[in-house]
Design an enzyme around this catalytic site. Structure first.
Site, mmCIF file in Angstrom:
data_model
loop_
_atom_site.group_PDB
_atom_site.id
_atom_site.type_symbol
_atom_site.label_atom_id
_atom_site.label_comp_id
_atom_site.label_asym_id
_atom_site.label_seq_id
_atom_site.Cartn_x
_atom_site.Cartn_y
_atom_site.Cartn_z
ATOM 1 C CE LYS A 1 -1.540 -0.130 -2.361
ATOM 2 N NZ LYS A 1 -1.502 0.908 -3.406
HETATM 3 C C1 E4P Z 1 0.799 3.459 -3.316
HETATM 4 O O1 E4P Z 1 0.641 2.338 -2.964
HETATM 5 C C2 E4P Z 1 -0.180 4.539 -3.047
HETATM 6 O O2 E4P Z 1 -1.423 4.175 -3.492
HETATM 7 C C3 E4P Z 1 0.301 5.813 -3.661
HETATM 8 O O3 E4P Z 1 1.685 5.971 -3.405
HETATM 9 C C4 E4P Z 1 -0.482 7.023 -3.239
HETATM 10 O O4 E4P Z 1 0.149 8.186 -3.716
HETATM 11 P P1 E4P Z 1 -0.580 9.612 -3.774
HETATM 12 O O5 E4P Z 1 -0.753 10.108 -2.383
HETATM 13 O O6 E4P Z 1 0.355 10.479 -4.561
HETATM 14 O O7 E4P Z 1 -1.892 9.391 -4.454
#
Ligand code: E4P
Length: 218
Positions: free
Chosen positions: A83
């Site tokens: 990522k």
């Molecule tokens: C997923 O890849 C993201 O990091 C995650 O969905 C972020 O979610 P949040 O905005 O609830 O922290």
């Protein structure tokens, strides 16, 4: 539509995987911090529990560091998706890492223009954050609609739309209606998808009537 679970809690992932609804996992530095564990150790365990893509995020912000961290994370297991953030260096690393055969999830996407760039960089997944847009008074699902529409205009683009920052079941249903490829959901939201009060009420009534018959099927 694929469901990824958005957590680094291995026990929770194993328990959800038993339900047969988990196609992959996403983590981020905040979720790894919450787990209180070493990233390599926790990602290896998650990759073992779930055969689908498991996103593990780099924390370097410059290209060279992202490449080093990305290669390290990719080597943990074949189902790691590296990522990277949607920055200039992140997209450069995306292109280079996909060129080396890695799956790459481009995260922190907040505009259709950014999603177009992620696709041009060869991302396996792009992660638009719907909940965080809603939080600042913008319409997160409108962004999903725009990205799905744009990608559909260019069939050669293979990037999957991975709806992230999902806060409730309506986000999941709206994502499915728009044709998003994946939603990554917190464990509580995934569990909430199963439930409806009328299902519980209906089942209770059926069982009460059944008890009156004095029968048993076996
Ligand atoms: C997923 O890849 C993201 O990091 C995650 O969905 C972020 O979610 P949040 O905005 O609830 O922290």
């Amino acid at each position: 539509m694929k469901f990824f679970v958005d957590t680094a809690d291995v026990a929770e992932i194993r328990s959800l995987a038993e339900l047969g609804m988990v196609d992959g996992v996403t983590t981020n530095p905040s979720l790894i911090a919450k787990s209180g564990r070493k990233i390599a150790e926790v990602i290896a365990e998650i990759c073992d529990a779930v055969p689908g893509p498991v996103s593990a995020e780099v924390t370097a912000t410059a290209f060279d560091g992202m490449m080093k961290e990305g290669r390290y994370l990719k080597a943990i297991a074949p189902n790691v998706a590296v990522k990277v953030p949607l920055t200039v260096d992140g997209l450069r690393a995306c292109k280079a890492l996909t060129g080396e055969g890695a799956m790459v999830n481009v995260t922190l996407c907040f505009s259709a223009a950014q999603a177009l760039l992620a696709a041009k960089a060869g991302a396996t997944f792009v992660s638009p954050f719907v909940g965080r847009l809603d939080d600042i008074g913008q319409d997160g699902m409108e962004l999903i609609a725009d990205i799905v529409e744009i990608y559909a205009n260019y069939p050669a683009l293979t990037t999957e739309v991975l709806v992230a920052s999902v806060r409730h079941p309506i986000h999941v249903v709206q994502s499915a209606k728009l044709g998003a490829d994946v939603a990554t959901v917190p464990p509580a939201v995934l569990r909430a998808l199963f439930h409806h009060p009328l299902t519980d009420k209906g089942l209770a009534a059926f069982l009460a009537d059944w008890a009156k018959t004095g029968q048993s099927i076996l």
